[in-house]
Design an enzyme around this catalytic site. Structure first.
Site, PDB file in Angstrom:
ATOM      1  N   HIS A  12       0.828  -1.214   0.000  1.00  0.00           N
ATOM      2  CA  HIS A  12       0.000   0.000   0.000  1.00  0.00           C
ATOM      3  C   HIS A  12       0.866   1.271   0.000  1.00  0.00           C
ATOM      4  CE1 HIS A  12      -0.293  -0.932   4.598  1.00  0.00           C
ATOM      5  NE2 HIS A  12       0.744  -0.179   4.374  1.00  0.00           N
ATOM      6  N   HIS A 193      10.740  -3.641   2.706  1.00  0.00           N
ATOM      7  CA  HIS A 193      11.033  -2.209   2.657  1.00  0.00           C
ATOM      8  C   HIS A 193      11.492  -1.711   4.020  1.00  0.00           C
ATOM      9  CE1 HIS A 193       6.817  -2.032   4.019  1.00  0.00           C
ATOM     10  NE2 HIS A 193       6.728  -0.719   3.976  1.00  0.00           N
ATOM     11  N   GLU A 240       4.901  -5.273   8.383  1.00  0.00           N
ATOM     12  CA  GLU A 240       3.512  -5.203   7.902  1.00  0.00           C
ATOM     13  C   GLU A 240       3.026  -6.540   7.346  1.00  0.00           C
ATOM     14  OE1 GLU A 240       3.380  -0.503   6.524  1.00  0.00           O
ATOM     15  OE2 GLU A 240       3.644  -2.037   5.020  1.00  0.00           O
TER      16      GLU A 240
END
Lengths: 280, 129
Positions: A12, A193, A240
């Site tokens: 996202h 990330h 996440e």
């Protein structure tokens, strides 16, 4: 009865929202990223869910450090778009499904998951970027959304196993809802990330590929992965990915991969997207 | 007790543990205030005066004024909260992340285009792998 017919995951990345909203989706940098969702857009148009249970994390938009729920469920009829500092995204507000959301809240709490109930929630890029990728820019989103917010900002986040178990409890809740509804469960965020510190920009394609593979071949192994492995191998913000396990837990024991897309880079991030279907 | 020592073994990485959250509470709450357009205007008009309205440490205020995001994180800031500062400046996550690596924005963007930073050698300080 309501049923869960598919699981979808997607990163996202907020830069996707900026590119789309500012009309840069056809630039050389962004074109392959949006093209990676063309199959999924056609697929979902033919398999449109009545409701998406959308698992995401708030990025210090609705929740500050004053209140940090580990798992929270949006039970309102409507969710406004958050102003994250750049002004709210020019996208439609999100329509909820209060009746099913309250049913899931009651069912999961009695199933021993201590959910926080939210009646007012402004949703940020964590929730709206996957909608843009899957639906483009409609006048109104074509499905109702039940947001499930998971804390992955303040340590410790819930374990991957706990997320998987919550997914199982959501499945039990949905399957005990009397109305005949087609429900998807989406997991968002990831993949590798790191947005902070001298190690920013870390990408681990091997880790990501194995994670995508194991969603169908060995979800049991993913359940056991400790937090340290996510952040060491795939970057501080890769934590996440625990949210993808809510999706996977909701699909039942076996699932089939219908589609996969993986692309580096998307701003700082390895974008991962997968579409799964439960199989008996 | 939760053992968080493993977290501090990852090179160039700061995880937002309980201790850091306590240290950075007001820094992060100041950042949250920038989600309101009128507060962004007041901050931009006089950054120092706006910061002085908050019970932050001088080191936290200096880190914000200098837009030194590594220093902000060392003072208990969390990247998703700090994002409100660079959003106010009209800057992206890629810009902010790049500033923390010691690379220029162009060098950082180029590294990402080449597939990002390699994990090799970036896993563990202790084990040097």
């Amino acid at each position: 009865m309501a049923r869960i017919s598919a699981g979808v995951t997607s990163s996202h990345v907020p830069a996707i929202a900026a590119a789309w909203d500012q009309g840069r989706a056809d630039d050389d940098y962004w074109r392959p990223i949006f093209a990676g969702f063309e199959w999924s857009k056609r697929w979902i148009a033919e398999n449109m869910p009545d409701v998406v249970v959308l698992v995401y994390n708030d990025h210090a938009s609705a929740f500050s450090l004053e209140l940090i729920p580990t798992f929270a469920i949006g039970c309102a009829d409507r969710f406004e778009i958050a102003d994250e500092g750049y002004g709210p995204r020019p996208v439609p507000a999100v329509e909820g499904h209060a009746d099913l959301a309250w049913h899931i809240a009651q069912s999961t709490i009695l199933d021993e998951f201590d959910m926080t109930i939210i009646n007012r929630l402004d949703v940020d890029h964590g929730l709206t970027v996957p909608l843009t990728l899957m639906f483009g820019q409609p006048e109104a989103w074509p499905t109702r959304i039940i947001p499930i917010a998971v804390n992955v900002v303040q340590y410790p986040p819930p374990t991957g196993n706990r997320c998987f178990l919550l997914g199982q409890a959501i499945r039990r809740a949905v399957e005990s809802y009397p109305e005949d509804l087609n429900v998807h469960v989406w997991g968002t965020g990831g993949m590798s990330h790191q947005l902070q510190g001298p190690r920013a920009g870390l990408i681990n394609r091997e880790f990501d590929t194995a994670f995508l593979d194991r969603l169908t071949t060995d979800p049991e192994a993913l359940r056991k992965m400790p937090h340290i492995e996510y952040v060491r191998e795939a970057g501080s913000e890769a934590i996440e990915l625990v949210m993808w396990l809510v999706m996977r837990g909701a699909l039942g024991d076996h699932a089939k991969e219908l589609y996969r897309f993986y692309h580096v880079p998307t701003s700082n991030t390895a974008l991962g997207h997968i579409v799964l279907e439960p199989t008996s | 007790m939760t053992d968080v020592s493993e977290f501090d073994d990852i090179p160039g990485t700061t995880l937002f543990t309980a201790q850091r959250s306590r240290k950075g509470y007001w820094l992060n709450q100041f950042c949250m205030s920038l989600m309101r357009a009128e507060n962004r205007e007041r901050f931009k008009a006089d950054e120092r005066a706006y910061l002085d309205e908050w019970p932050m440490t001088e080191a936290q205020k200096q880190a914000v004024l200098a837009r030194d995001y590594n220093a902000c994180i060392a003072e208990g800031g969390n990247i998703y909260f700090l994002a409100k500062i660079f959003a106010t400046d009209g800057k992206s996550y890629q810009y902010a992340a790049g500033t923390m690596t010691g690379m220029t924005q162009e060098e950082y963007a180029e590294m990402m285009l080449r597939g990002g930073r390699s994990i090799e050698g970036a896993r563990s300080i202790k084990e040097g792998r």
